[in-house]
Structures are given as structure tokens and as C-alpha cells.
Design a protein around this motif. Structure first.
Motif, PDB file in Angstrom:
ATOM      1  N   ARG A 140       0.793  -1.211  -0.205  1.00 41.34           N
ATOM      2  CA  ARG A 140       0.020   0.089  -0.097  1.00 41.34           C
ATOM      3  C   ARG A 140       0.971   1.291  -0.066  1.00 41.34           C
ATOM      4  N   GLN A 141       1.928   1.398   0.500  1.00 40.58           N
ATOM      5  CA  GLN A 141       2.839   2.447   0.729  1.00 40.58           C
ATOM      6  C   GLN A 141       3.669   2.431  -0.693  1.00 40.58           C
ATOM      7  N   ILE A 142       3.841   1.127  -1.138  1.00 35.64           N
ATOM      8  CA  ILE A 142       4.676   1.285  -2.588  1.00 35.64           C
ATOM      9  C   ILE A 142       3.684   1.782  -3.582  1.00 35.64           C
ATOM     10  N   SER A 143       2.414   1.359  -3.724  1.00 40.48           N
ATOM     11  CA  SER A 143       1.536   1.845  -4.575  1.00 40.48           C
ATOM     12  C   SER A 143       2.099   1.970  -5.911  1.00 40.48           C
ATOM     13  N   VAL A 144       2.389   0.504  -6.552  1.00 45.19           N
ATOM     14  CA  VAL A 144       2.890   0.297  -7.986  1.00 45.19           C
ATOM     15  C   VAL A 144       1.654   0.792  -8.809  1.00 45.19           C
ATOM     16  N   ARG A 145       1.684   2.152  -9.243  1.00 44.51           N
ATOM     17  CA  ARG A 145       0.502   2.535 -10.167  1.00 44.51           C
ATOM     18  C   ARG A 145       1.142   2.338 -11.763  1.00 44.51           C
ATOM     19  N   ASN A 146       2.271   2.533 -11.768  1.00 41.63           N
ATOM     20  CA  ASN A 146       2.875   2.176 -13.096  1.00 41.63           C
ATOM     21  C   ASN A 146       3.611   0.995 -13.438  1.00 41.63           C
ATOM     22  N   GLY A 147       3.026  -0.289 -13.078  1.00 45.91           N
ATOM     23  CA  GLY A 147       3.656  -1.666 -13.077  1.00 45.91           C
ATOM     24  C   GLY A 147       3.747  -1.666 -14.614  1.00 45.91           C
ATOM     25  N   LYS A 148       3.015  -1.016 -15.613  1.00 48.04           N
ATOM     26  CA  LYS A 148       3.163  -1.101 -16.871  1.00 48.04           C
ATOM     27  C   LYS A 148       4.524  -0.672 -17.459  1.00 48.04           C
ATOM     28  N   ILE A 149       4.937   0.222 -17.021  1.00 53.26           N
ATOM     29  CA  ILE A 149       6.191   0.951 -17.333  1.00 53.26           C
ATOM     30  C   ILE A 149       7.402  -0.045 -16.811  1.00 53.26           C
ATOM     31  N   LEU A 150       7.307  -0.583 -15.634  1.00 52.90           N
ATOM     32  CA  LEU A 150       8.251  -1.265 -14.972  1.00 52.90           C
ATOM     33  C   LEU A 150       8.483  -2.609 -15.693  1.00 52.90           C
ATOM     34  N   ARG A 151       7.206  -3.358 -16.187  1.00 57.44           N
ATOM     35  CA  ARG A 151       7.161  -4.283 -16.985  1.00 57.44           C
ATOM     36  C   ARG A 151       7.822  -4.319 -18.465  1.00 57.44           C
ATOM     37  N   ARG A 152       7.433  -3.128 -18.988  1.00 52.96           N
ATOM     38  CA  ARG A 152       8.045  -2.793 -20.339  1.00 52.96           C
ATOM     39  C   ARG A 152       9.649  -2.381 -20.185  1.00 52.96           C
ATOM     40  N   PHE A 153      10.031  -1.847 -18.977  1.00 51.41           N
ATOM     41  CA  PHE A 153      11.423  -2.020 -18.852  1.00 51.41           C
ATOM     42  C   PHE A 153      12.196  -2.953 -18.791  1.00 51.41           C
ATOM     43  N   CYS A 154      11.531  -3.989 -18.074  1.00 51.48           N
ATOM     44  CA  CYS A 154      11.937  -5.347 -17.776  1.00 51.48           C
ATOM     45  C   CYS A 154      12.052  -6.162 -19.232  1.00 51.48           C
ATOM     46  N   GLY A 155      10.907  -6.070 -19.949  1.00 49.90           N
ATOM     47  CA  GLY A 155      10.775  -6.731 -21.315  1.00 49.90           C
ATOM     48  C   GLY A 155      11.972  -6.316 -22.090  1.00 49.90           C
ATOM     49  N   LEU A 156      12.153  -4.933 -22.274  1.00 50.19           N
ATOM     50  CA  LEU A 156      13.238  -4.515 -23.002  1.00 50.19           C
ATOM     51  C   LEU A 156      14.620  -4.776 -22.665  1.00 50.19           C
ATOM     52  N   ALA A 157      14.644  -4.897 -21.401  1.00 53.43           N
ATOM     53  CA  ALA A 157      16.127  -5.349 -20.883  1.00 53.43           C
ATOM     54  C   ALA A 157      16.335  -6.880 -21.443  1.00 53.43           C
ATOM     55  N   LEU A 158      15.419  -7.665 -21.199  1.00 51.19           N
ATOM     56  CA  LEU A 158      15.178  -9.041 -21.540  1.00 51.19           C
ATOM     57  C   LEU A 158      15.536  -9.170 -23.077  1.00 51.19           C
ATOM     58  N   LEU A 159      14.969  -8.469 -23.887  1.00 51.41           N
ATOM     59  CA  LEU A 159      14.971  -8.466 -25.220  1.00 51.41           C
ATOM     60  C   LEU A 159      16.241  -7.966 -25.939  1.00 51.41           C
ATOM     61  N   THR A 160      16.832  -7.045 -24.997  1.00 51.65           N
ATOM     62  CA  THR A 160      18.095  -6.455 -25.387  1.00 51.65           C
ATOM     63  C   THR A 160      19.329  -7.606 -25.136  1.00 51.65           C
ATOM     64  N   MET A 161      19.052  -8.276 -23.776  1.00 53.84           N
ATOM     65  CA  MET A 161      19.967  -9.192 -23.315  1.00 53.84           C
ATOM     66  C   MET A 161      20.024 -10.700 -24.462  1.00 53.84           C
ATOM     67  N   GLY A 162      18.906 -10.853 -24.937  1.00 56.27           N
ATOM     68  CA  GLY A 162      18.596 -11.944 -26.026  1.00 56.27           C
ATOM     69  C   GLY A 162      19.365 -11.727 -27.254  1.00 56.27           C
ATOM     70  N   ILE A 163      19.264 -10.415 -27.847  1.00 57.45           N
ATOM     71  CA  ILE A 163      19.764  -9.945 -28.938  1.00 57.45           C
ATOM     72  C   ILE A 163      21.167  -9.766 -28.809  1.00 57.45           C
ATOM     73  N   MET A 164      21.859  -9.334 -27.441  1.00 58.12           N
ATOM     74  CA  MET A 164      23.057  -9.375 -27.269  1.00 58.12           C
ATOM     75  C   MET A 164      23.702 -10.564 -27.386  1.00 58.12           C
ATOM     76  N   SER A 165      23.122 -11.616 -26.887  1.00 59.37           N
ATOM     77  CA  SER A 165      23.826 -12.916 -26.692  1.00 59.37           C
ATOM     78  C   SER A 165      23.796 -13.746 -28.186  1.00 59.37           C
ATOM     79  N   TRP A 166      23.179 -13.040 -29.039  1.00 57.76           N
ATOM     80  CA  TRP A 166      23.405 -13.648 -30.607  1.00 57.76           C
ATOM     81  C   TRP A 166      24.879 -13.119 -31.168  1.00 57.76           C
ATOM     82  N   PHE A 167      25.232 -12.147 -30.664  1.00 56.01           N
ATOM     83  CA  PHE A 167      26.726 -11.888 -30.977  1.00 56.01           C
ATOM     84  C   PHE A 167      27.949 -12.133 -30.106  1.00 56.01           C
ATOM     85  N   ARG A 168      27.525 -12.752 -29.320  1.00 57.03           N
ATOM     86  CA  ARG A 168      28.546 -13.394 -28.163  1.00 57.03           C
ATOM     87  C   ARG A 168      29.556 -14.172 -28.589  1.00 57.03           C
TER      88      ARG A 168
END
Length: 168
Positions: A140-168
């Protein structure tokens, strides 16, 4: 270090989902189940990833990168139609199972990349417990109102890690 970052990214959804729950009883049980499942699924994923490397050794980096990228893309495209009323009626094991399932697919990719499995498993479990407790006790104190933004950030991070592993 990649393992700890990935564990943090894959367990951040715990904060989003659990901060929406309004539970008075069973919070510690839910946090413990989330920790256990966030350690068990990566272990199974690493075993599956190691096996997959043996079968697809020439394509393991491409396959693991594609899996990570697809998980990230799924997180980016996921809608916000979750219903917290339904999750309150479910048993804590089922809630923890639903939140922890994504660590399996990420750890399959990491198993293929031959990353440090113990570091990822312990980081994922401990971060899942910490994030669960924070979200369940202080949601209740955290009140994650913008969980969508946080989830999109994490999704973008995983997408970037996946693409970067192709060139490893």
C-alpha cells in the motif's frame, strides 16, 4: 554479474503482482512459496538448458538469444487485464506458481549460455523472497501504479540481453 541482473529483472514482476494483492493472512507463506519456486524453476531450466546445449550445440547461442528476446517481447506486449479479486481467492501456491513460471524459460536460456547456475538460482530465490515481502507487507505504501512501465522496462532489458547473446 549478468546472473544477478537477470534474476532481478525476472523477479521484479513479483512486486507488481503482489503489491496489488490485499492479503492479511498467509503473506509469509506466499513469500516463502515464491522463493522456493523461484529456485526450483531455474534449476529445472538450467538442467533443460544444459541438455539442449548437448542436442543443439551449434545453435545454442542463437536459440537462447531467441528465447530471451521472445520473453522480453512477451513482457512488452502483455496487457494489464489482471484481476486482483481472482488472485485473492487462489491458494498461495498457485499465485506463487504463476509469478515464478517465467524464471524457468529465462533459466533455460541461461543454461544454454553456460552461465553460473548457482548464482542465478540463489539470487532469484533471495530476490523473490525480498521482493515478495516488500510488496506484500508494504504494498500500500509502494503503490505501484505504473507497473506497466516497470514491466516494459524489464521486457526491453530481456529483449536486449537476448539480442546481445546472438553476437556473443
Amino acid at each position: 554479474m549478468v546472473e544477478i541482473i537477470a534474476a532481478c529483472i525476472t523477479t521484479i514482476d513479483v512486486v507488481i503482482v503482489y503489491s496489488l494483492l490485499r492479503m492479511r493472512k498467509g503473506r509469509l507463506v506466499l513469500a516463502l512459496w515464491t522463493m522456493v519456486l523461484n529456485m526450483a524453476f531455474p534449476l529445472l531450466g538450467f538442467i533443460m538448458g544444459d541438455w539442449t546445449v548437448g542436442v543443439f550445440s551449434a545453435w545454442s547461442h542463437l536459440l537462447s538469444g531467441a528465447l530471451l528476446a521472445l520473453i522480453g517481447l512477451h513482457m512488452l506486449l502483455q496487457d494489464d487485464s489482471s484481476n486482483s479479486e481472482l488472485t485473492r481467492q487462489l491458494h498461495p501456491v498457485l499465485i506463487a506458481l504463476a509469478v515464478s513460471l517465467d524464471t524457468f524459460s529465462v533459466s533455460v536460456s541461461f543454461g544454454m549460455l553456460q552461465l553460473n547456475k548457482l548464482l542465478f538460482i540463489f539470487a532469484s530465490g533471495s530476490l523473490a523472497f525480498i521482493f515478495s515481502c516488500i510488496a506484500l507487507y508494504y504494498g500500500r505504501q509502494i503503490s505501484v501504479r505504473n507497473g506497466k512501465i516497470l514491466r516494459r522496462f524489464c521486457g526491453l532489458a530481456l529483449l536486449t540481453m537476448g539480442i546481445m547473446s546472438w553476437f556473443r
